[in-house]
Scaffold this active site. Sequence first.
Site, PDB file in Angstrom:
ATOM      1  N   PHE A 184       9.468  50.451  95.465  1.00 48.17           N
ATOM      2  CA  PHE A 184       8.737  51.635  94.996  1.00 48.17           C
ATOM      3  C   PHE A 184       9.703  52.772  94.628  1.00 48.17           C
ATOM      4  O   PHE A 184       9.477  53.943  95.008  1.00 48.17           O
ATOM      5  CB  PHE A 184       7.759  52.174  96.050  1.00 48.17           C
ATOM      6  CG  PHE A 184       6.582  51.295  96.355  1.00 48.17           C
ATOM      7  CD1 PHE A 184       6.020  50.474  95.387  1.00 48.17           C
ATOM      8  CD2 PHE A 184       5.994  51.300  97.624  1.00 48.17           C
ATOM      9  CE1 PHE A 184       4.921  49.671  95.667  1.00 48.17           C
ATOM     10  CE2 PHE A 184       4.894  50.510  97.909  1.00 48.17           C
ATOM     11  CZ  PHE A 184       4.364  49.694  96.932  1.00 48.17           C
ATOM     12  N   PRO A 185      10.798  52.496  93.895  1.00 52.43           N
ATOM     13  CA  PRO A 185      11.751  53.565  93.583  1.00 52.43           C
ATOM     14  C   PRO A 185      11.113  54.720  92.809  1.00 52.43           C
ATOM     15  O   PRO A 185      11.552  55.863  92.920  1.00 52.43           O
ATOM     16  CB  PRO A 185      12.832  52.862  92.749  1.00 52.43           C
ATOM     17  CG  PRO A 185      12.176  51.622  92.223  1.00 52.43           C
ATOM     18  CD  PRO A 185      11.199  51.212  93.275  1.00 52.43           C
ATOM     19  N   TYR A 197       2.734  37.971  94.766  1.00 53.27           N
ATOM     20  CA  TYR A 197       2.414  38.626  93.492  1.00 53.27           C
ATOM     21  C   TYR A 197       1.629  37.626  92.644  1.00 53.27           C
ATOM     22  O   TYR A 197       2.169  36.700  92.078  1.00 53.27           O
ATOM     23  CB  TYR A 197       3.673  39.092  92.744  1.00 53.27           C
ATOM     24  CG  TYR A 197       4.568  40.024  93.531  1.00 53.27           C
ATOM     25  CD1 TYR A 197       4.089  40.707  94.649  1.00 53.27           C
ATOM     26  CD2 TYR A 197       5.892  40.227  93.170  1.00 53.27           C
ATOM     27  CE1 TYR A 197       4.902  41.549  95.386  1.00 53.27           C
ATOM     28  CE2 TYR A 197       6.716  41.066  93.895  1.00 53.27           C
ATOM     29  CZ  TYR A 197       6.216  41.716  95.006  1.00 53.27           C
ATOM     30  OH  TYR A 197       7.031  42.544  95.736  1.00 53.27           O
TER      31      TYR A 197
HETATM   32  P1  NAP Z   1       7.821  51.472  91.200  1.00 47.72           P
HETATM   33  O1  NAP Z   1       9.034  50.761  90.754  1.00 47.72           O
HETATM   34  O2  NAP Z   1       7.943  52.613  92.115  1.00 47.72           O
HETATM   35  O3  NAP Z   1       6.997  51.975  89.925  1.00 47.72           O
HETATM   36  C1  NAP Z   1       6.839  51.157  88.812  1.00 47.72           C
HETATM   37  C2  NAP Z   1       5.931  51.864  87.797  1.00 47.72           C
HETATM   38  O4  NAP Z   1       6.576  53.031  87.297  1.00 47.72           O
HETATM   39  C3  NAP Z   1       5.685  51.007  86.584  1.00 47.72           C
HETATM   40  O5  NAP Z   1       4.707  50.049  86.825  1.00 47.72           O
HETATM   41  C4  NAP Z   1       5.265  52.060  85.573  1.00 47.72           C
HETATM   42  O6  NAP Z   1       3.920  52.433  85.888  1.00 47.72           O
HETATM   43  C5  NAP Z   1       6.201  53.206  85.924  1.00 47.72           C
HETATM   44  N1  NAP Z   1       7.447  53.185  85.114  1.00 47.72           N
HETATM   45  C6  NAP Z   1       8.436  52.266  85.122  1.00 47.72           C
HETATM   46  N2  NAP Z   1       9.417  52.589  84.263  1.00 47.72           N
HETATM   47  C7  NAP Z   1       9.060  53.748  83.690  1.00 47.72           C
HETATM   48  C8  NAP Z   1       9.637  54.588  82.726  1.00 47.72           C
HETATM   49  N3  NAP Z   1      10.810  54.322  82.160  1.00 47.72           N
HETATM   50  N4  NAP Z   1       8.967  55.708  82.370  1.00 47.72           N
HETATM   51  C9  NAP Z   1       7.800  56.012  82.909  1.00 47.72           C
HETATM   52  N5  NAP Z   1       7.177  55.247  83.840  1.00 47.72           N
HETATM   53  C10 NAP Z   1       7.801  54.132  84.232  1.00 47.72           C
HETATM   54  O7  NAP Z   1       6.756  50.484  91.900  1.00 47.72           O
HETATM   55  P2  NAP Z   1       6.615  48.927  91.944  1.00 47.72           P
HETATM   56  O8  NAP Z   1       6.762  48.299  90.612  1.00 47.72           O
HETATM   57  O9  NAP Z   1       5.361  48.636  92.683  1.00 47.72           O
HETATM   58  O10 NAP Z   1       7.846  48.495  92.874  1.00 47.72           O
HETATM   59  C11 NAP Z   1       9.047  47.992  92.325  1.00 47.72           C
HETATM   60  C12 NAP Z   1       9.274  46.583  92.753  1.00 47.72           C
HETATM   61  O11 NAP Z   1       9.532  46.538  94.166  1.00 47.72           O
HETATM   62  C13 NAP Z   1       8.075  45.677  92.561  1.00 47.72           C
HETATM   63  O12 NAP Z   1       7.905  45.237  91.234  1.00 47.72           O
HETATM   64  C14 NAP Z   1       8.389  44.586  93.523  1.00 47.72           C
HETATM   65  O13 NAP Z   1       9.266  43.665  92.910  1.00 47.72           O
HETATM   66  C15 NAP Z   1       9.064  45.326  94.673  1.00 47.72           C
HETATM   67  N6  NAP Z   1       8.165  45.599  95.817  1.00 47.72           N
HETATM   68  C16 NAP Z   1       8.455  45.036  97.013  1.00 47.72           C
HETATM   69  C17 NAP Z   1       7.648  45.262  98.109  1.00 47.72           C
HETATM   70  C18 NAP Z   1       7.984  44.626  99.423  1.00 47.72           C
HETATM   71  O14 NAP Z   1       7.117  44.598 100.316  1.00 47.72           O
HETATM   72  N7  NAP Z   1       9.172  44.128  99.591  1.00 47.72           N
HETATM   73  C19 NAP Z   1       6.518  46.092  98.006  1.00 47.72           C
HETATM   74  C20 NAP Z   1       6.256  46.671  96.776  1.00 47.72           C
HETATM   75  C21 NAP Z   1       7.081  46.431  95.683  1.00 47.72           C
HETATM   76  P3  NAP Z   1       2.921  53.139  84.837  1.00 47.72           P
HETATM   77  O15 NAP Z   1       3.342  52.731  83.455  1.00 47.72           O
HETATM   78  O16 NAP Z   1       1.568  52.667  85.234  1.00 47.72           O
HETATM   79  O17 NAP Z   1       3.081  54.593  85.108  1.00 47.72           O
END
Ligand code: NAP
Length: 312
Positions: free
Chosen positions: A205-206, A58
Amino acid sequence: MEKVTIRSTDLKVNPIGLGTNAVGGQMFYPNITDDAGRDLLKTAINQEVDFWDTAFIYGPKRSEEIIGEVLAETGKRNEIVLATKAAHEMIRGETIINNHPQFLERAVEEALKRLQTDYIDLFYIHFPDEDTPKYEAVGALQRLKEKGMIRAIGVSNFSLEQLQEANKDGYVNVMQGHYNLFNRKVEEDILPYTYDHNISFIPYFPFASGLLAGKYTKDTTFEEGDLRLKKPEFKGDAFLKNVEKVEKLRSIAEGKGVDIAQVILSWYLHCDEIDVVIPGAKRSEQVVENLRANELFLTEDEFLFIDELFDE
Ligand code: NAP
């Protein structure tokens, strides 16, 4: 807020953690700033969101560096449970995946420096490589655990076979994988294995990168360069159908006085295989809002309604 123990570890955390790929994550989100990342982390500290998920890639490095700076500045290192990951090696401008024991030892040492700490609470092998026997890679992490440099061992993006091989000696504490209501493949093989072997499954990606958080409409557009535009769930008719489906959760959310995002987080926490979630956030308000999932209780009927709605 009641803390939970991450299954076979001694890590006790708020079940609503923080995914930090937007902290220093200009590679994923072009318009994010380092200061926005610092704000997110400080809000998390103030709100007792104490389980932070980062990775070497990251930034690269920038997310870990900013976390290190904020923890040094605030003096809160021991209040935060830090998870980080490595596997990407950069050689002359090219990135390869490496799980070799020596590479992992070096990766932990370098992450400790960036994070300005002398222990990492949970260290993951971020992606599997093709060559290294997985029990040897995990064996290297077990030795670092015995030295006190890491407190728990994780693997991420492993297939069932790779996970079984990695856990040959029973050392794996956590498996992190792609899982959300639009992407449920791990239910077929990984989740039964993690549950049976006392391994905590942490879904990444929850929110399906925001799609499940309930604020997009069919007219929502994304900036050029935003990686979401490349994902199948965000393309054409699939996007419109997905937005419609998520909208069906509005009445449950309104009935509980929360947003759809918190209903979604609560659904994951209702699953037997899951102890904690790590929703990403780009703004401090999202960190605060997501915490409200801790106050929610989904009835069995609500849980099953959501399960079936997305079971296609
Ligand atoms: P995510 O949790 O599915 O989605 C996060 C996005 O949802 C935020 O950036 C925001 O985007 C929106 N959001 C968050 N809270 C909200 C709320 N209360 N109301 C409305 N929208 C909201 O995706 P992610 O952040 O990519 O994944 C989560 C974590 O998983 C990452 O930060 C990382 O630490 C980890 N991860 C791990 C891997 C791996 O290979 N192990 C891969 C990917 C991610 P907007 O404001 O733009 O809509």
